[in-house]
Design a protein around this motif. Sequence first.
Motif, PDB file in Angstrom:
ATOM      1  N   THR A 511       0.838  -1.191   0.000  1.00  0.00           N
ATOM      2  CA  THR A 511       0.000   0.000   0.000  1.00  0.00           C
ATOM      3  C   THR A 511       0.875   1.244   0.000  1.00  0.00           C
ATOM      4  O   THR A 511       2.015   1.212   0.489  1.00  0.00           O
ATOM      5  N   THR A 530      -5.208   6.226   0.068  1.00  0.00           N
ATOM      6  CA  THR A 530      -4.403   5.011   0.168  1.00  0.00           C
ATOM      7  C   THR A 530      -4.613   4.175  -1.091  1.00  0.00           C
ATOM      8  O   THR A 530      -5.757   3.872  -1.455  1.00  0.00           O
ATOM      9  N   ARG A 532      -3.577   0.502  -3.044  1.00  0.00           N
ATOM     10  CA  ARG A 532      -3.171  -0.856  -2.688  1.00  0.00           C
ATOM     11  C   ARG A 532      -3.066  -1.682  -3.978  1.00  0.00           C
ATOM     12  O   ARG A 532      -4.016  -1.724  -4.778  1.00  0.00           O
ATOM     13  N   THR A 541      -6.596  -1.358  -5.792  1.00  0.00           N
ATOM     14  CA  THR A 541      -7.753  -0.841  -5.070  1.00  0.00           C
ATOM     15  C   THR A 541      -7.311   0.380  -4.273  1.00  0.00           C
ATOM     16  O   THR A 541      -6.116   0.654  -4.140  1.00  0.00           O
ATOM     17  N   GLY A 542      -8.262   1.092  -3.756  1.00  0.00           N
ATOM     18  CA  GLY A 542      -7.889   2.274  -2.988  1.00  0.00           C
ATOM     19  C   GLY A 542      -9.054   2.833  -2.203  1.00  0.00           C
ATOM     20  O   GLY A 542     -10.209   2.437  -2.404  1.00  0.00           O
ATOM     21  N   LYS A 543      -8.727   3.742  -1.303  1.00  0.00           N
ATOM     22  CA  LYS A 543      -9.748   4.397  -0.490  1.00  0.00           C
ATOM     23  C   LYS A 543      -9.278   5.801  -0.151  1.00  0.00           C
ATOM     24  O   LYS A 543      -8.078   6.124  -0.234  1.00  0.00           O
ATOM     25  N   ARG A 561     -12.889   1.352  -2.916  1.00  0.00           N
ATOM     26  CA  ARG A 561     -12.928  -0.101  -3.073  1.00  0.00           C
ATOM     27  C   ARG A 561     -11.693  -0.649  -2.360  1.00  0.00           C
ATOM     28  O   ARG A 561     -10.562  -0.336  -2.718  1.00  0.00           O
ATOM     29  N   TYR A 562     -11.936  -1.476  -1.338  1.00  0.00           N
ATOM     30  CA  TYR A 562     -10.822  -1.920  -0.499  1.00  0.00           C
ATOM     31  C   TYR A 562     -11.152  -3.279   0.091  1.00  0.00           C
ATOM     32  O   TYR A 562     -12.303  -3.756   0.004  1.00  0.00           O
ATOM     33  N   SER A 564     -11.160  -5.880   3.525  1.00  0.00           N
ATOM     34  CA  SER A 564     -11.356  -5.769   4.966  1.00  0.00           C
ATOM     35  C   SER A 564     -11.386  -7.158   5.568  1.00  0.00           C
ATOM     36  O   SER A 564     -11.824  -8.120   4.927  1.00  0.00           O
ATOM     37  N   GLU A 593     -13.845  -8.106  -0.135  1.00  0.00           N
ATOM     38  CA  GLU A 593     -13.720  -6.813  -0.791  1.00  0.00           C
ATOM     39  C   GLU A 593     -15.062  -6.090  -0.752  1.00  0.00           C
ATOM     40  O   GLU A 593     -16.117  -6.722  -0.848  1.00  0.00           O
TER      41      GLU A 593
END
Length: 868
Positions: A511, A530, A532, A541-543, A561-562, A564, A593
Amino acid sequence: MRYFFLIGFCLLLNFSTLAQGIKGTVYSPDEEPLPYATIYIKALETGSSTNEQGKYEVSLPSGSYELVFQHLGYASVLKHIEVGDAYVTLDITLPDQAIQLKEVEVNARAEDPAYTIIRKAVAKSKFHRLQVQKYQAKVYIKGAGRVKDVPFFLENAMKKEGVDSSTVFLTESVSELTFEQPNTIKEKVISIRAIGEENNTSPNGFINGSLYEPELAGVISPLSPRAFAYYKFRFAGSFMDRKHEVNKIQVIPRSRGDDVFNGYIYIVDDLWSIHSVNMFTYKQGFRISLQQMYAPIQEAVWMPVSHNIEVTGKIFGIDLEYKYLATVSDYDITLNPDLQVDLVVVDEKIEKELAAALEKEEKLDKEVNLGDSASVFKEQKRFTRKELRKTLKAYEKELEKREEAPDVVENRSMTVDSTAYQQDSTYWASIRPVPLTDMENNSYQKLDSMAVVEKEEKEAEESGTSRPRRHLGIGKVIFGTTIDLGEHTSLEYKSPLSELNFNAVEGYQFTIPLVLRTRMFEKSLQIAPTARYAFARDKVTGKLAVNYSLGETHFQLEGGRYVSQFNSQDPIHPFLNTFTTLWYEQNYMKIYEKDYVRLGLRRKISDKLSWQAELEWAKRRQLYNSTSHSWRDLEARVYTPNAPANISLEDTSFPSHYASSFSLQIQYKPFLKYRIRNGKKSVINPSSPEFRLSYRKGIPDVLNSEVDYDMLEVGVQHQFEIGVRGRLDYNIYAGSFLNNESLYFMDFQHFNGNQTIIQMSDPVGSFRLMDYYLYSSSERYLASHFYYQFRKFLFTQIFEVRLLGIKENILFNYLKTDQSPHYMEVGYSLDNVLRFLRVEAVANFEDGTYQNFGLRIGIATTLEDLFN
């Protein structure tokens, strides 16, 4: 020229006023210099002290003075002296103290006379604490530290740094100290000089505290109401000092170790006040020696005039020694008018007839108000210990009611004069009440020269780095950096190397988090994008998280979209999962996701009451293992599916779906106490239990949401002392799904389990051997965690083990859900191993049947300063 003449005249005038006084050396009867002997000048209510070489030097205006020279173990000497326009040299020899032993009845039932002396001193300790309403004084502190010895492999490095066994730390300070009942201390630093690192050995906890309190810097006082549970006492004789009989009492800890004193306390007979102290204690394995000398500032009011504190010990093989000398002078005290009485304390255990006669006299009302209790002191004058404690307690309670903030237990402030660091050696020579030793003089010269070199090197380095502040070199790109974008704004860039991890779903992934921070007064804004990248999925993906704070209100908006973990508390750290997956092929971390938007709000209504709420919409998708890569080929193991195992669900996988949810949590701490430091009020967290109320709601049919559930939880958590220096931490919570019509596995109530040897989560909120998701519940549940720390248990029965700062604990964890067995863990731990580790041995049981045993390693729970 007129200006030069005027300046020269002023300097000459100033010098003439200071170049007079007394100086000399204090000797023992064997003609050995006596270090840290006290010189008390009654007319000025001023104390001074000799240095390590027995030398003293006190500047005084012209006049006639009465001086008292005293040192523990020696008889005090009274001298009258005339001071003219120059220094008077006066060498003093203190005779040995003539100790007299009282006649004691020798039989099996005879009680040592020390006990009745201490009982009376304990009963009157609160009286002495409240006796002085307010005082002002000047405090001089001199500190010196050095490295006495180092491991052989560090010797060359120390020599390169110019560090040897001479002094490597020096400090001097002069402060004006003001105390006002009940707990306000104001310190104004007039001048200060410090070279080297103090390493958290500041003596202020002992200097600003009082042995009349139940604890002094976290150490149980011999005059505490609980003293007899911690100490034995022995009468060591008495002597006369300034027309007062002084009792020498040996203080013997019932169990040696941290947080108890060992040595002697001297009690003034009939007054039952402290005359002097010569004791030592241990904190985290360091020996702290304490010598205090008191003097009668006013009749029947004895106050400390000198403190001698020495800290010695080893850390990681480095033998350290720190010495502090503090003198208190220029006392200006205001007595409490309600307590200007001569009280007679009767020990009902020994003086039975007198106590019985007092009981027949006028009784105290059970409900005593301030006026009554104040008048009782002046009218009755004779009290049994029990009556005195009762009256003082009632009196103190009424005083607390009159306080604007009775829940503030400590109010300290410190200001530093703008010229405090600008004084030169001439100034210090003129005001220093204790002359420097030869070693200290040499060390000042050496450390001053080292400080000059360091300053020149730093200035040269700064002048040579003329590149723009915002320039990013390749090193910063690789290892991360923080860039100043303005007076209140910065951009933090974290290294991708530190964020490189591995899991069975994404393979290697890294990340790139950025954090933009800006702050202005009570407003702060933080923007954190962030990115990733997952190598095995070849996917980015990122947030983006935006946090805005305005005073005690905090807003958060986050989305993207991340991935968890199913348990949103992230029970397994990505780095730890990387190691267990690649080395042991144990892929404990389970992830999914989601595309999501979350809005959060936290509001602190008061220190006692706060709440937080979240509203989230998400599209959630199942993820699957996409790699079998590992560092070792273990034929007996393969990666488990990315769907957690659970006793109530045969299959925890799920189809893609939409979910809208709401959560609310309320925290309440009703009995909080506070401390104030430099005007900033802060809570003392263990002072009140925390009660929690949580509610979660899956909202159906909103933005295509397919979840419908209601979950309610209540909990309580607290830490408090129990028994003789034992400490109990507990966390109990219970909840139920009032409605579980439609939910997926990530909506279950999860519990913080652990299946690795490393324990990274809260020791009083997590399980040690439990599967991360096996007992996750969508129905009712009850969980509890207990963690009890002993002062002395098994290995800590050995004094040398306690000397290392090691603590022993036992733990008990329990979980019961509608589907699970009664799950229990019982464990034993050694805390503070090597100062920073916690090692635990734990066994678990299901319905009382033994299941497994394991070792766990975590961070010590006892990390704290030497001085509280």
